[in-house]
Design a protein around this motif. Structure first.
Motif, mmCIF file in Angstrom:
data_model
loop_
_atom_site.group_PDB
_atom_site.id
_atom_site.type_symbol
_atom_site.label_atom_id
_atom_site.label_comp_id
_atom_site.label_asym_id
_atom_site.label_seq_id
_atom_site.Cartn_x
_atom_site.Cartn_y
_atom_site.Cartn_z
ATOM 1 N N LEU A 57 17.528 54.052 -44.907
ATOM 2 C CA LEU A 57 16.058 54.028 -44.898
ATOM 3 C C LEU A 57 15.610 53.174 -44.065
ATOM 4 N N VAL A 58 14.269 53.347 -43.591
ATOM 5 C CA VAL A 58 13.670 52.170 -42.776
ATOM 6 C C VAL A 58 12.292 52.054 -43.406
ATOM 7 N N VAL A 59 11.928 50.760 -43.439
ATOM 8 C CA VAL A 59 10.524 50.187 -43.840
ATOM 9 C C VAL A 59 9.834 49.824 -42.925
ATOM 10 N N ALA A 60 8.743 50.180 -42.046
ATOM 11 C CA ALA A 60 7.869 49.437 -41.342
ATOM 12 C C ALA A 60 7.145 48.515 -41.942
ATOM 13 N N ILE A 61 6.892 47.203 -41.463
ATOM 14 C CA ILE A 61 5.800 46.519 -42.124
ATOM 15 C C ILE A 61 4.817 46.327 -41.133
ATOM 16 N N VAL A 62 3.631 46.852 -41.328
ATOM 17 C CA VAL A 62 2.475 46.936 -40.325
ATOM 18 C C VAL A 62 1.284 45.932 -40.707
ATOM 19 N N SER A 63 1.193 44.995 -39.731
ATOM 20 C CA SER A 63 0.106 43.803 -39.631
ATOM 21 C C SER A 63 -1.101 44.447 -39.773
ATOM 22 N N THR A 64 -2.029 44.219 -40.459
ATOM 23 C CA THR A 64 -3.315 44.916 -40.240
ATOM 24 C C THR A 64 -4.366 43.587 -40.071
ATOM 25 N N ALA A 65 -3.689 42.511 -39.701
ATOM 26 C CA ALA A 65 -4.645 41.304 -39.342
ATOM 27 C C ALA A 65 -5.861 41.623 -38.483
ATOM 28 N N ALA A 66 -6.965 41.136 -39.064
ATOM 29 C CA ALA A 66 -8.224 41.115 -38.465
ATOM 30 C C ALA A 66 -8.999 39.883 -38.704
ATOM 31 N N PRO A 67 -10.114 39.675 -37.734
ATOM 32 C CA PRO A 67 -11.046 38.729 -37.824
ATOM 33 C C PRO A 67 -11.562 38.577 -39.049
ATOM 34 N N HIS A 68 -11.660 37.473 -39.743
ATOM 35 C CA HIS A 68 -11.999 37.055 -41.187
ATOM 36 C C HIS A 68 -12.810 35.985 -41.104
ATOM 37 N N VAL A 69 -13.891 35.817 -42.079
ATOM 38 C CA VAL A 69 -14.937 34.727 -41.888
ATOM 39 C C VAL A 69 -14.256 33.425 -42.341
ATOM 40 N N LYS A 70 -13.166 33.565 -43.285
ATOM 41 C CA LYS A 70 -12.310 32.229 -43.702
ATOM 42 C C LYS A 70 -10.918 32.205 -43.279
ATOM 43 N N ILE A 71 -10.361 33.475 -43.279
ATOM 44 C CA ILE A 71 -8.904 33.139 -42.914
ATOM 45 C C ILE A 71 -8.364 33.508 -41.702
ATOM 46 N N PRO A 72 -7.965 32.907 -40.753
ATOM 47 C CA PRO A 72 -7.426 32.806 -39.437
ATOM 48 C C PRO A 72 -6.534 34.162 -39.423
ATOM 49 N N GLU A 73 -6.779 34.836 -38.295
ATOM 50 C CA GLU A 73 -5.675 36.005 -38.112
ATOM 51 C C GLU A 73 -4.371 35.668 -37.988
ATOM 52 N N TRP A 74 -4.225 34.185 -37.623
ATOM 53 C CA TRP A 74 -2.659 33.989 -37.349
ATOM 54 C C TRP A 74 -1.890 33.815 -38.737
ATOM 55 N N GLU A 75 -2.785 33.238 -39.660
ATOM 56 C CA GLU A 75 -2.280 33.155 -41.014
ATOM 57 C C GLU A 75 -1.863 34.654 -41.763
ATOM 58 N N GLN A 76 -2.722 35.643 -41.451
ATOM 59 C CA GLN A 76 -2.564 36.901 -41.626
ATOM 60 C C GLN A 76 -1.313 37.485 -41.152
ATOM 61 N N VAL A 77 -1.257 37.208 -40.028
ATOM 62 C CA VAL A 77 0.075 37.590 -39.252
ATOM 63 C C VAL A 77 1.442 36.889 -39.659
ATOM 64 N N LEU A 78 1.168 35.881 -40.044
ATOM 65 C CA LEU A 78 2.481 35.110 -40.926
ATOM 66 C C LEU A 78 2.583 35.808 -41.861
ATOM 67 N N SER A 79 1.765 36.014 -42.603
ATOM 68 C CA SER A 79 1.883 36.879 -44.229
ATOM 69 C C SER A 79 2.910 38.211 -43.827
ATOM 70 N N ALA A 80 2.459 38.927 -42.696
ATOM 71 C CA ALA A 80 3.287 40.223 -42.760
ATOM 72 C C ALA A 80 4.915 39.836 -42.167
ATOM 73 N N GLY A 81 4.916 38.669 -41.532
ATOM 74 C CA GLY A 81 6.371 38.231 -41.146
ATOM 75 C C GLY A 81 6.968 37.715 -42.441
ATOM 76 N N ALA A 82 6.229 37.302 -43.299
ATOM 77 C CA ALA A 82 6.700 36.744 -44.738
ATOM 78 C C ALA A 82 7.202 37.940 -45.420
ATOM 79 N N VAL A 83 6.425 39.108 -45.438
ATOM 80 C CA VAL A 83 7.046 40.413 -46.150
ATOM 81 C C VAL A 83 8.226 40.633 -45.402
#
Length: 195
Positions: free
Chosen positions: A96-122
């Motif tokens: 089996l293969v699992v795709a981890i898909v980043s849904t990072a998007a502009p946010h009023v408080k959370i930088p997109e870069w931090e959201q992308v890093l979270s997907a990498g952590a997954v």
């Protein structure tokens, strides 16, 4: 049940098994649910869950391989037989293969870069979760993670990015360790405790 391994020993020897060495069996549905649950326990500033997972198992993997080959032949009609086989088996190399898909998007408080890093952590946590369940895993991207037509086939939306495809299965292949960076070459101490 396998002997328990201390976390420190596991982390000292952690490595990825080459995809070519991954085979059946893969995790059961119950084990997969556990792996997915563990994988998503990652740092996530703002509790946004800026990622989603797509599981590819069964016949869809072969069908995707046929489509990947067709896309590749459109771009490179003179593919070698080995390259054709690589496309056909891209998602059938592991159970089996699992795709981890980043849904990072502009946010009023959370930088997109931090959201992308979270997907990498997954992605990395999924490797660890698969290993904790007695399976091997490999985190890859390859061209299909960056091609618009391939992404559409994979169910990835235009405003999303693939952080990784984690291939999960079993192996009896003795994976040799690879050279690792020397700490002295990559670590700088600032202030107190400087070496």
């Amino acid at each position: 049940m396998q002997n328990e391994i201390k976390l420190v020993d596991f982390l000292r020897d952690r490595h990825s098994t080459p995809v070519a060495q991954i085979k059946e069996p893969g995790p059961s549905q119950e084990e997969l649910q556990s792996i997915l649950a563990f994988a998503t326990r990652v740092p996530d500033h703002g509790k946004l869950a800026p990622w989603r997972l797509i599981v590819y198992r069964g016949d869809i993997r072969r069908k995707l391989g046929e489509r990947f080959l067709a896309l590749s032949l459109e771009k490179t009609p003179d593919l070698t037989d080995a390259a054709k086989d690589a496309e056909l088996t891209r998602f059938t190399r592991a159970p089996l293969v699992v795709a981890i898909v980043s849904t990072a998007a502009p946010h009023v408080k959370i930088p997109e870069w931090e959201q992308v890093l979270s997907a990498g952590a997954v992605c990395f946590n999924m490797l660890l979760a698969a290993n904790a369940h007695g399976y091997v895993a490999n985190w890859r991207t390859e061209w299909v993670a960056y091609d618009g037509e391939a992404l559409q086939l994979l169910g990835v939306k235009p405003d999303e990015k693939v952080a990784g495809f984690v291939h999960i299965g079993s192996s009896d292949f003795p994976t040799p360790d690879r050279p690792r960076p020397e700490l002295a070459q990559i670590v700088t101490y600032a202030g107190e405790g400087a070496a």
